[in-house]
Design a protein around this motif. Structure first.
Motif, PDB file in Angstrom:
ATOM      1  N   PHE A  70      60.695 -45.619 -31.439  1.00  0.00           N
ATOM      2  CA  PHE A  70      60.088 -46.934 -31.604  1.00  0.00           C
ATOM      3  C   PHE A  70      61.162 -47.988 -31.391  1.00  0.00           C
ATOM      4  O   PHE A  70      62.336 -47.751 -31.688  1.00  0.00           O
ATOM      5  N   ASP A  74      59.206 -53.103 -33.595  1.00  0.00           N
ATOM      6  CA  ASP A  74      57.886 -52.541 -33.902  1.00  0.00           C
ATOM      7  C   ASP A  74      57.891 -52.009 -35.336  1.00  0.00           C
ATOM      8  O   ASP A  74      57.912 -50.812 -35.570  1.00  0.00           O
ATOM      9  N   ARG A  77      55.392 -49.487 -36.353  1.00  0.00           N
ATOM     10  CA  ARG A  77      55.560 -48.216 -35.623  1.00  0.00           C
ATOM     11  C   ARG A  77      54.255 -47.760 -34.965  1.00  0.00           C
ATOM     12  O   ARG A  77      53.845 -46.627 -35.095  1.00  0.00           O
ATOM     13  N   THR A  80      54.540 -46.296 -29.800  1.00  0.00           N
ATOM     14  CA  THR A  80      55.447 -45.162 -29.629  1.00  0.00           C
ATOM     15  C   THR A  80      55.978 -45.109 -28.207  1.00  0.00           C
ATOM     16  O   THR A  80      55.220 -45.202 -27.248  1.00  0.00           O
ATOM     17  N   LYS A 112      62.488 -40.815 -34.873  1.00  0.00           N
ATOM     18  CA  LYS A 112      61.898 -40.083 -35.987  1.00  0.00           C
ATOM     19  C   LYS A 112      61.556 -38.677 -35.523  1.00  0.00           C
ATOM     20  O   LYS A 112      60.845 -38.491 -34.537  1.00  0.00           O
TER      21      LYS A 112
END
Length: 158
Positions: A70, A74, A77, A80, A112
């Motif tokens: 991300f 953002d 989130r 993507t 992530k």
């Protein structure tokens, strides 16, 4: 008289066409230069303990669907950035290609992986002037640690 008017019109049309062909779009490469591909950040994500690839090892710890990127802006989130995977199917050379912004300056990405804490990638892009100008990655930091490319990619160690 009609002939003179037609000649002037043809002459004006030629001048306008000549001038318009000299004006280039900012997104286009200069005449004689190859168009530049999308700017991407090539990465592999390695285990800090074993230096084994977390996604492309013989027995990977994670699937590619477990990885998300991300932009820092953002905060919700929702947008993507999906990294593309390139390389051969035997797994000897596979790399994630993360799309990056094509503007000069610093940018931040949030990475992530499934149940892991988030990581931060800070990169900067620079303009390379010359007859055929282009953009390239200038610096890359992973969790505040400066990285140098190895064989054309950056190894992010978790």
């Amino acid at each position: 008289m009609k002939y003179l008017l037609t000649a002037k019109l043809v002459c004006m049309t030629c001048i306008i066409m000549s001038l318009s062909s000299c004006i280039k779009n900012a997104e286009q490469s200069p005449i004689g230069c190859e168009p530049h591909p999308e700017l991407v950040l090539p990465v592999n994500i390695l285990s800090a303990a074993t230096q084994e690839d977390l996604f492309f090892a013989a027995s990977p710890r994670y699937q590619t669907s477990d990885l998300f990127f991300f932009r820092r802006s953002d905060v919700a989130r929702k947008d993507t950035l999906r990294a593309r995977v390139i390389g051969n199917t035997t797994g000897t050379i596979r790399v994630f290609l993360i799309p990056v912004r094509n503007g000069a300056g610093r940018n931040t990405l949030i990475m992530k992986i499934k149940d892991q804490p988030v990581d931060t990638i800070i990169y900067s892009v620079q303009n390379n002037d010359g007859d055929c100008p282009y953009l390239s990655l200038n610096t890359v930091f992973f969790n505040v640690k400066s990285l140098q490319p190895t064989e054309g990619r950056y190894n992010l160690t978790k």
